[in-house]
Write a protein that holds these residues in place. Structure first.
Motif, PDB file in Angstrom:
ATOM      1  N   ILE A  70       0.844  -1.184   0.000  1.00 15.29           N
ATOM      2  CA  ILE A  70       0.000   0.000   0.000  1.00 15.29           C
ATOM      3  C   ILE A  70       0.884   1.241   0.000  1.00 15.29           C
ATOM      4  CG2 ILE A  70      -0.183   0.045   2.526  1.00 15.29           C
ATOM      5  CD1 ILE A  70      -3.073   1.064   2.165  1.00 15.29           C
ATOM      6  N   SER A  71       0.474   2.246  -0.743  1.00 15.14           N
ATOM      7  CA  SER A  71       1.218   3.497  -0.784  1.00 15.14           C
ATOM      8  C   SER A  71       0.252   4.636  -1.068  1.00 15.14           C
ATOM      9  CB  SER A  71       2.323   3.449  -1.849  1.00 15.14           C
ATOM     10  OG  SER A  71       1.771   3.276  -3.139  1.00 15.14           O
ATOM     11  N   ARG A  72       0.729   5.824  -0.874  1.00 12.11           N
ATOM     12  CA  ARG A  72      -0.103   6.998  -1.145  1.00 12.11           C
ATOM     13  C   ARG A  72       0.760   8.137  -1.639  1.00 12.11           C
ATOM     14  NH1 ARG A  72      -2.923   8.098   4.388  1.00 12.11           N
ATOM     15  NH2 ARG A  72      -3.808   9.919   3.326  1.00 12.11           N
ATOM     16  N   ASP A  73       0.151   8.996  -2.420  1.00 10.99           N
ATOM     17  CA  ASP A  73       0.780  10.218  -2.886  1.00 10.99           C
ATOM     18  C   ASP A  73      -0.125  11.358  -2.455  1.00 10.99           C
ATOM     19  OD1 ASP A  73       1.740  12.419  -4.268  1.00 10.99           O
ATOM     20  OD2 ASP A  73       2.279  11.259  -6.041  1.00 10.99           O
ATOM     21  N   ASN A  74       0.233  12.010  -1.368  1.00 15.91           N
ATOM     22  CA  ASN A  74      -0.633  13.057  -0.826  1.00 15.91           C
ATOM     23  C   ASN A  74      -0.710  14.272  -1.752  1.00 15.91           C
ATOM     24  OD1 ASN A  74      -1.311  11.530   1.410  1.00 15.91           O
ATOM     25  ND2 ASN A  74       0.258  12.469   2.718  1.00 15.91           N
ATOM     26  N   ALA A  75       0.312  14.490  -2.531  1.00 15.93           N
ATOM     27  CA  ALA A  75       0.276  15.607  -3.482  1.00 15.93           C
ATOM     28  C   ALA A  75      -0.759  15.361  -4.578  1.00 15.93           C
ATOM     29  CB  ALA A  75       1.651  15.826  -4.091  1.00 15.93           C
ATOM     30  N   LYS A  76      -0.986  14.098  -4.877  1.00 12.82           N
ATOM     31  CA  LYS A  76      -1.963  13.735  -5.908  1.00 12.82           C
ATOM     32  C   LYS A  76      -3.274  13.239  -5.326  1.00 12.82           C
ATOM     33  CE  LYS A  76       1.507  12.473  -9.385  1.00 12.82           C
ATOM     34  NZ  LYS A  76       2.009  11.395 -10.292  1.00 12.82           N
ATOM     35  N   ASN A  77      -3.369  13.224  -3.986  1.00 11.28           N
ATOM     36  CA  ASN A  77      -4.585  12.742  -3.327  1.00 11.28           C
ATOM     37  C   ASN A  77      -4.974  11.343  -3.807  1.00 11.28           C
ATOM     38  OD1 ASN A  77      -4.761  15.110  -1.899  1.00 11.28           O
ATOM     39  ND2 ASN A  77      -6.447  15.958  -3.093  1.00 11.28           N
ATOM     40  N   THR A  78      -4.000  10.480  -3.882  1.00 17.47           N
ATOM     41  CA  THR A  78      -4.241   9.156  -4.433  1.00 17.47           C
ATOM     42  C   THR A  78      -3.625   8.077  -3.546  1.00 17.47           C
ATOM     43  OG1 THR A  78      -4.232  10.081  -6.676  1.00 17.47           O
ATOM     44  CG2 THR A  78      -4.017   7.702  -6.473  1.00 17.47           C
ATOM     45  N   LEU A  79      -4.385   7.010  -3.393  1.00 22.66           N
ATOM     46  CA  LEU A  79      -3.957   5.823  -2.650  1.00 22.66           C
ATOM     47  C   LEU A  79      -3.775   4.693  -3.651  1.00 22.66           C
ATOM     48  CD1 LEU A  79      -3.714   4.504   0.285  1.00 22.66           C
ATOM     49  CD2 LEU A  79      -6.075   3.760  -0.096  1.00 22.66           C
ATOM     50  N   TYR A  80      -2.785   3.856  -3.410  1.00 24.95           N
ATOM     51  CA  TYR A  80      -2.502   2.753  -4.317  1.00 24.95           C
ATOM     52  C   TYR A  80      -2.442   1.428  -3.561  1.00 24.95           C
ATOM     53  CZ  TYR A  80      -0.804   6.632  -7.193  1.00 24.95           C
ATOM     54  OH  TYR A  80      -0.702   7.809  -7.888  1.00 24.95           O
ATOM     55  N   LEU A  81      -2.665   0.360  -4.313  1.00 28.85           N
ATOM     56  CA  LEU A  81      -2.420  -0.977  -3.788  1.00 28.85           C
ATOM     57  C   LEU A  81      -1.764  -1.781  -4.899  1.00 28.85           C
ATOM     58  CD1 LEU A  81      -2.765  -2.869  -1.322  1.00 28.85           C
ATOM     59  CD2 LEU A  81      -4.823  -3.745  -2.450  1.00 28.85           C
ATOM     60  N   GLN A  82      -0.488  -2.044  -4.747  1.00 26.89           N
ATOM     61  CA  GLN A  82       0.231  -2.889  -5.690  1.00 26.89           C
ATOM     62  C   GLN A  82       0.058  -4.331  -5.247  1.00 26.89           C
ATOM     63  OE1 GLN A  82       1.939  -2.162  -8.583  1.00 26.89           O
ATOM     64  NE2 GLN A  82       2.102  -4.381  -8.811  1.00 26.89           N
ATOM     65  N   MET A  83      -0.476  -5.149  -6.121  1.00 23.68           N
ATOM     66  CA  MET A  83      -0.773  -6.541  -5.795  1.00 23.68           C
ATOM     67  C   MET A  83       0.047  -7.448  -6.702  1.00 23.68           C
ATOM     68  SD  MET A  83      -4.905  -6.255  -5.377  1.00 23.68           S
ATOM     69  CE  MET A  83      -5.140  -5.793  -7.090  1.00 23.68           C
ATOM     70  N   ASN A  84       0.878  -8.247  -6.110  1.00 22.48           N
ATOM     71  CA  ASN A  84       1.728  -9.173  -6.859  1.00 22.48           C
ATOM     72  C   ASN A  84       1.364 -10.617  -6.503  1.00 22.48           C
ATOM     73  OD1 ASN A  84       3.169  -6.959  -7.916  1.00 22.48           O
ATOM     74  ND2 ASN A  84       4.623  -7.002  -6.201  1.00 22.48           N
ATOM     75  N   ASN A  85       1.725 -11.518  -7.390  1.00 22.22           N
ATOM     76  CA  ASN A  85       1.484 -12.937  -7.167  1.00 22.22           C
ATOM     77  C   ASN A  85       0.037 -13.184  -6.720  1.00 22.22           C
ATOM     78  OD1 ASN A  85       2.000 -15.679  -6.955  1.00 22.22           O
ATOM     79  ND2 ASN A  85       2.845 -15.514  -4.887  1.00 22.22           N
ATOM     80  N   LEU A  86      -0.874 -12.700  -7.502  1.00 26.86           N
ATOM     81  CA  LEU A  86      -2.288 -12.810  -7.151  1.00 26.86           C
ATOM     82  C   LEU A  86      -2.747 -14.260  -7.142  1.00 26.86           C
ATOM     83  CD1 LEU A  86      -3.571  -9.703  -9.072  1.00 26.86           C
ATOM     84  CD2 LEU A  86      -3.914 -10.132  -6.639  1.00 26.86           C
ATOM     85  N   LYS A  87      -3.677 -14.525  -6.239  1.00 24.89           N
ATOM     86  CA  LYS A  87      -4.208 -15.871  -6.057  1.00 24.89           C
ATOM     87  C   LYS A  87      -5.726 -15.849  -6.236  1.00 24.89           C
ATOM     88  CE  LYS A  87      -0.636 -16.825  -2.599  1.00 24.89           C
ATOM     89  NZ  LYS A  87      -0.363 -17.252  -1.212  1.00 24.89           N
ATOM     90  N   PRO A  88      -6.322 -16.979  -6.572  1.00 22.33           N
ATOM     91  CA  PRO A  88      -7.783 -17.011  -6.708  1.00 22.33           C
ATOM     92  C   PRO A  88      -8.500 -16.531  -5.433  1.00 22.33           C
ATOM     93  CG  PRO A  88      -6.840 -18.945  -7.718  1.00 22.33           C
ATOM     94  CD  PRO A  88      -5.708 -18.220  -7.046  1.00 22.33           C
ATOM     95  N   ASP A  89      -7.910 -16.769  -4.267  1.00 16.00           N
ATOM     96  CA  ASP A  89      -8.521 -16.316  -3.011  1.00 16.00           C
ATOM     97  C   ASP A  89      -8.541 -14.792  -2.879  1.00 16.00           C
ATOM     98  OD1 ASP A  89      -7.432 -19.030  -0.784  1.00 16.00           O
ATOM     99  OD2 ASP A  89      -9.100 -18.857  -2.201  1.00 16.00           O
ATOM    100  N   ASP A  90      -7.814 -14.094  -3.739  1.00 12.55           N
ATOM    101  CA  ASP A  90      -7.841 -12.629  -3.722  1.00 12.55           C
ATOM    102  C   ASP A  90      -9.056 -12.076  -4.453  1.00 12.55           C
ATOM    103  OD1 ASP A  90      -4.293 -12.720  -4.204  1.00 12.55           O
ATOM    104  OD2 ASP A  90      -5.372 -12.340  -2.321  1.00 12.55           O
ATOM    105  N   THR A  91      -9.818 -12.919  -5.099  1.00 13.81           N
ATOM    106  CA  THR A  91     -11.011 -12.491  -5.813  1.00 13.81           C
ATOM    107  C   THR A  91     -11.995 -11.836  -4.857  1.00 13.81           C
ATOM    108  OG1 THR A  91     -10.791 -14.183  -7.524  1.00 13.81           O
ATOM    109  CG2 THR A  91     -13.003 -13.280  -7.145  1.00 13.81           C
TER     110      THR A  91
END
Length: 122
Positions: A70-91
């Motif tokens: 998880i990360s955020r850019d307060n200057a851009k008012n944006t939150l991110y979630l980088q998801m790697n190695n996704l699994k079916p349980d992440d659905t």
């Protein structure tokens, strides 16, 4: 009021990577603890990851630790979630949410986005 709009969901194969974004508007974004929560079909909201306003403290559920960032850019008012190695349980439907306190409890979040859907196939 804080308005939150998620984007970036979709359908991917297991093992893929994807990044979710959450654009915020309204009150000062940096004042809020921000989090990603998800809700799988037939289940309750589950805390996925959270981040303090100044990005100094982050929290992850055991199910995503080491795979999601998880990360955020307060200057851009944006939150991110980088998801790697996704699994079916992440659905699930993924929501960004804002709270005035650092919390794992979905009931403590005052502002929610509309959600973005993620489907991971095996």
């Amino acid at each position: 009021q804080v308005q939150l709009v998620e984007s970036g969901g979709g359908r991917v194969q297991a093992g893929a990577s994807l990044r979710l974004s959450c654009a915020a508007s309204g009150r000062t974004f940096s004042n809020y603890f921000m989090a990603w929560l998800r809700r799988a079909p037939g289940k309750q909201h589950e805390f996925v990851a959270g981040l303090s306003g100044d990005s100094s403290e982050s929290y992850y559920s055991d199910s995503v630790k080491g795979r999601f960032t998880i990360s955020r850019d307060n200057a851009k008012n944006t939150l991110y979630l980088q998801m790697n190695n996704l699994k079916p349980d992440d659905t699930a439907d993924y929501y960004c949410a804002a709270s005035t306190i650092a919390t794992f409890n979905s009931l403590d979040y005052t502002y929610w986005g509309q959600g973005t859907q993620l489907t991971v196939s095996s």
